[in-house]
Write an enzyme that holds these catalytic residues in place. Structure first.
Site, PDB file in Angstrom:
ATOM      1  N   SER A   1     -13.522 -29.778 -57.932  1.00 39.24           N
ATOM      2  CA  SER A   1     -13.105 -29.974 -59.498  1.00 39.24           C
ATOM      3  C   SER A   1     -14.185 -30.941 -60.074  1.00 39.24           C
ATOM      4  O   SER A   1     -14.095 -32.247 -59.589  1.00 39.24           O
ATOM      5  CB  SER A   1     -11.651 -30.307 -59.695  1.00 39.24           C
ATOM      6  OG  SER A   1     -11.611 -30.675 -61.048  1.00 39.24           O
TER       7      SER A   1
ATOM      8  N   HIS B   1     -15.377 -25.949 -60.065  1.00 35.00           N
ATOM      9  CA  HIS B   1     -14.103 -25.608 -60.777  1.00 35.00           C
ATOM     10  C   HIS B   1     -14.234 -26.562 -61.985  1.00 35.00           C
ATOM     11  O   HIS B   1     -14.418 -27.732 -61.934  1.00 35.00           O
ATOM     12  CB  HIS B   1     -12.790 -26.062 -59.885  1.00 35.00           C
ATOM     13  CG  HIS B   1     -11.398 -25.869 -60.722  1.00 35.00           C
ATOM     14  ND1 HIS B   1     -11.143 -24.493 -60.709  1.00 35.00           N
ATOM     15  CD2 HIS B   1     -10.715 -26.553 -61.207  1.00 35.00           C
ATOM     16  CE1 HIS B   1      -9.853 -24.544 -61.557  1.00 35.00           C
ATOM     17  NE2 HIS B   1      -9.748 -25.631 -61.722  1.00 35.00           N
TER      18      HIS B   1
ATOM     19  N   ASP C   1     -12.406 -27.883 -65.138  1.00 40.01           N
ATOM     20  CA  ASP C   1     -11.262 -28.232 -65.739  1.00 40.01           C
ATOM     21  C   ASP C   1     -11.456 -28.704 -67.315  1.00 40.01           C
ATOM     22  O   ASP C   1     -11.769 -29.493 -67.799  1.00 40.01           O
ATOM     23  CB  ASP C   1     -10.575 -29.498 -65.237  1.00 40.01           C
ATOM     24  CG  ASP C   1      -9.880 -28.802 -63.651  1.00 40.01           C
ATOM     25  OD1 ASP C   1      -9.063 -27.896 -63.711  1.00 40.01           O
ATOM     26  OD2 ASP C   1     -10.271 -29.665 -62.970  1.00 40.01           O
TER      27      ASP C   1
ATOM     28  N   MET D   1      -9.684 -29.254 -70.718  1.00 40.32           N
ATOM     29  CA  MET D   1      -8.332 -29.635 -71.562  1.00 40.32           C
ATOM     30  C   MET D   1      -8.703 -30.135 -72.837  1.00 40.32           C
ATOM     31  O   MET D   1      -9.726 -30.599 -73.236  1.00 40.32           O
ATOM     32  CB  MET D   1      -8.048 -31.029 -70.519  1.00 40.32           C
ATOM     33  CG  MET D   1      -7.843 -30.929 -69.063  1.00 40.32           C
ATOM     34  SD  MET D   1      -7.087 -32.231 -68.222  1.00 40.32           S
ATOM     35  CE  MET D   1      -7.451 -31.798 -66.522  1.00 40.32           C
TER      36      MET D   1
ATOM     37  N   HIS E   1     -11.243 -23.011 -65.707  1.00 42.18           N
ATOM     38  CA  HIS E   1      -9.786 -23.261 -65.696  1.00 42.18           C
ATOM     39  C   HIS E   1      -9.315 -23.831 -67.012  1.00 42.18           C
ATOM     40  O   HIS E   1      -9.606 -24.894 -67.374  1.00 42.18           O
ATOM     41  CB  HIS E   1      -9.070 -24.008 -64.684  1.00 42.18           C
ATOM     42  CG  HIS E   1      -7.692 -24.474 -64.825  1.00 42.18           C
ATOM     43  ND1 HIS E   1      -7.135 -25.406 -64.005  1.00 42.18           N
ATOM     44  CD2 HIS E   1      -6.885 -23.647 -65.205  1.00 42.18           C
ATOM     45  CE1 HIS E   1      -5.702 -25.186 -64.380  1.00 42.18           C
ATOM     46  NE2 HIS E   1      -5.526 -24.487 -65.263  1.00 42.18           N
TER      47      HIS E   1
ATOM     48  N   MET F   1      -7.023 -25.348 -69.653  1.00 44.22           N
ATOM     49  CA  MET F   1      -6.026 -25.806 -70.218  1.00 44.22           C
ATOM     50  C   MET F   1      -5.813 -26.037 -71.577  1.00 44.22           C
ATOM     51  O   MET F   1      -5.937 -27.108 -71.809  1.00 44.22           O
ATOM     52  CB  MET F   1      -5.907 -27.074 -69.095  1.00 44.22           C
ATOM     53  CG  MET F   1      -5.447 -26.740 -67.600  1.00 44.22           C
ATOM     54  SD  MET F   1      -5.470 -28.019 -66.597  1.00 44.22           S
ATOM     55  CE  MET F   1      -7.130 -28.259 -66.056  1.00 44.22           C
TER      56      MET F   1
ATOM     57  N   MET G   1      -0.632 -24.022 -59.859  1.00 44.36           N
ATOM     58  CA  MET G   1      -0.551 -25.506 -60.063  1.00 44.36           C
ATOM     59  C   MET G   1       0.637 -25.993 -59.090  1.00 44.36           C
ATOM     60  O   MET G   1       1.745 -25.671 -59.010  1.00 44.36           O
ATOM     61  CB  MET G   1      -0.361 -25.847 -61.331  1.00 44.36           C
ATOM     62  CG  MET G   1      -1.356 -25.417 -62.126  1.00 44.36           C
ATOM     63  SD  MET G   1      -3.095 -26.004 -62.124  1.00 44.36           S
ATOM     64  CE  MET G   1      -2.870 -27.795 -62.354  1.00 44.36           C
TER      65      MET G   1
ATOM     66  N   PHE H   1      -3.967 -34.225 -65.439  1.00 42.59           N
ATOM     67  CA  PHE H   1      -4.637 -35.450 -64.857  1.00 42.59           C
ATOM     68  C   PHE H   1      -5.178 -35.099 -63.285  1.00 42.59           C
ATOM     69  O   PHE H   1      -4.424 -34.398 -62.698  1.00 42.59           O
ATOM     70  CB  PHE H   1      -3.716 -36.595 -64.750  1.00 42.59           C
ATOM     71  CG  PHE H   1      -3.187 -37.042 -66.097  1.00 42.59           C
ATOM     72  CD1 PHE H   1      -4.181 -37.908 -66.981  1.00 42.59           C
ATOM     73  CD2 PHE H   1      -2.128 -36.631 -66.772  1.00 42.59           C
ATOM     74  CE1 PHE H   1      -3.670 -38.529 -68.117  1.00 42.59           C
ATOM     75  CE2 PHE H   1      -1.743 -37.153 -67.967  1.00 42.59           C
ATOM     76  CZ  PHE H   1      -2.553 -37.983 -68.719  1.00 42.59           C
TER      77      PHE H   1
ATOM     78  N   ASP I   1      -4.053 -25.549 -57.085  1.00 43.36           N
ATOM     79  CA  ASP I   1      -4.848 -26.732 -57.649  1.00 43.36           C
ATOM     80  C   ASP I   1      -3.913 -27.690 -57.954  1.00 43.36           C
ATOM     81  O   ASP I   1      -2.837 -27.595 -58.369  1.00 43.36           O
ATOM     82  CB  ASP I   1      -5.433 -26.310 -59.212  1.00 43.36           C
ATOM     83  CG  ASP I   1      -6.132 -27.092 -59.866  1.00 43.36           C
ATOM     84  OD1 ASP I   1      -6.449 -28.318 -59.278  1.00 43.36           O
ATOM     85  OD2 ASP I   1      -6.472 -27.176 -61.016  1.00 43.36           O
TER      86      ASP I   1
END
Length: 225
Positions: free
Chosen positions: A10, A35, A37, A39, A68, A70, A139, A145, A175
């Site tokens: 990540s 990966h 992330d 957000m 991913h 989010m 998850m 975080f 993850d």
């Protein structure tokens, strides 16, 4: 599918001041996937990056970009992330009311479709979309975080998801809090893709990243076999 556990570092844990270099380094160190992330500060309590950053680093590696999302809503941004270079996009079951539509959209963009489940979300939430999925991301921390502690109770959920999948060619990705100590717990339960951030991006060199990746992969593969 290969029996080798896939490792997806990540970039959330990388040095953002040299993100492209970090992606290149971790790919050279043996990462299978990268990966990403994403957000939004709304669905999760943090903000990371969007399609322009993904596009900026896409030419640094040919590795699979595992995006991913989010974010909520996700649908308005799927095309932009696809165009930026994501190979697979994972949306959260909790992020919107029309999960089936989101997955159809991802597939229509020619990308691998994934769904993610937060720790408190039961696996039954995806029971009716299984045939649209290439990936289920479970998850093992609450999203938002990096560097959080692994939640052991989720290992049983991994087993239940594995049973739910049956013979479908769906990967199970984990993850949150993955290390050489926790990786065997989830691969023994049926997971075959592991996301790790802090456990991989320590040491700051290709050699250090390689050692970190191999430590996780070796421990994971032993438990899987």
């Amino acid at each position: 599918m290969s029996k080798k556990t896939l490792i997806a570092p990540s970039v959330l844990a990388s040095d953002f001041s040299k993100l492209g270099d970090e992606v290149e380094a971790v790919a050279a160190a043996g990462a299978d996937w990268i990966h990403l992330d994403v957000m939004d500060g709304h669905f999760v309590p943090n903000i990371t990056f969007g399609p322009p950053v993904v596009k900026a680093i896409r030419n640094r590696t040919k590795a699979f970009f595992d995006c991913h999302l989010m974010i909520a809503p996700a649908d308005p941004y799927l095309a932009a992330f696809a165009e930026a270079g994501c190979d697979g996009m994972t949306v959260h079951a909790e992020a919107g009311p029309h999960l089936d539509r989101s997955l159809q959209t991802i597939k229509s963009l020619g990308k691998k479709a994934g769904v993610s489940l937060n720790p408190a979300t039961p696996e039954t939430a995806i029971e009716y979309v299984l045939d649209r999925l290439d990936l289920i991301l479970i998850m093992t921390v609450n999203p938002g975080f990096g560097g959080q502690a692994f939640i052991p109770a989720i290992v049983d959920k991994v087993r239940r998801v594995k049973a739910l999948i049956g013979n479908r060619p769906i990967r199970i990705e984990i993850d949150g809090g993955i290390s050489p100590e926790t990786a065997p717990l989830v691969t023994a339960a049926g997971a075959d893709v592991l996301v790790a951030g802090a456990a991989i991006f320590k040491g700051g060199t290709v050699e250090a990243y390689w050692a970190n990746i191999e430590a996780i992969r070796s421990a994971a593969d032993k438990a899987a076999n």
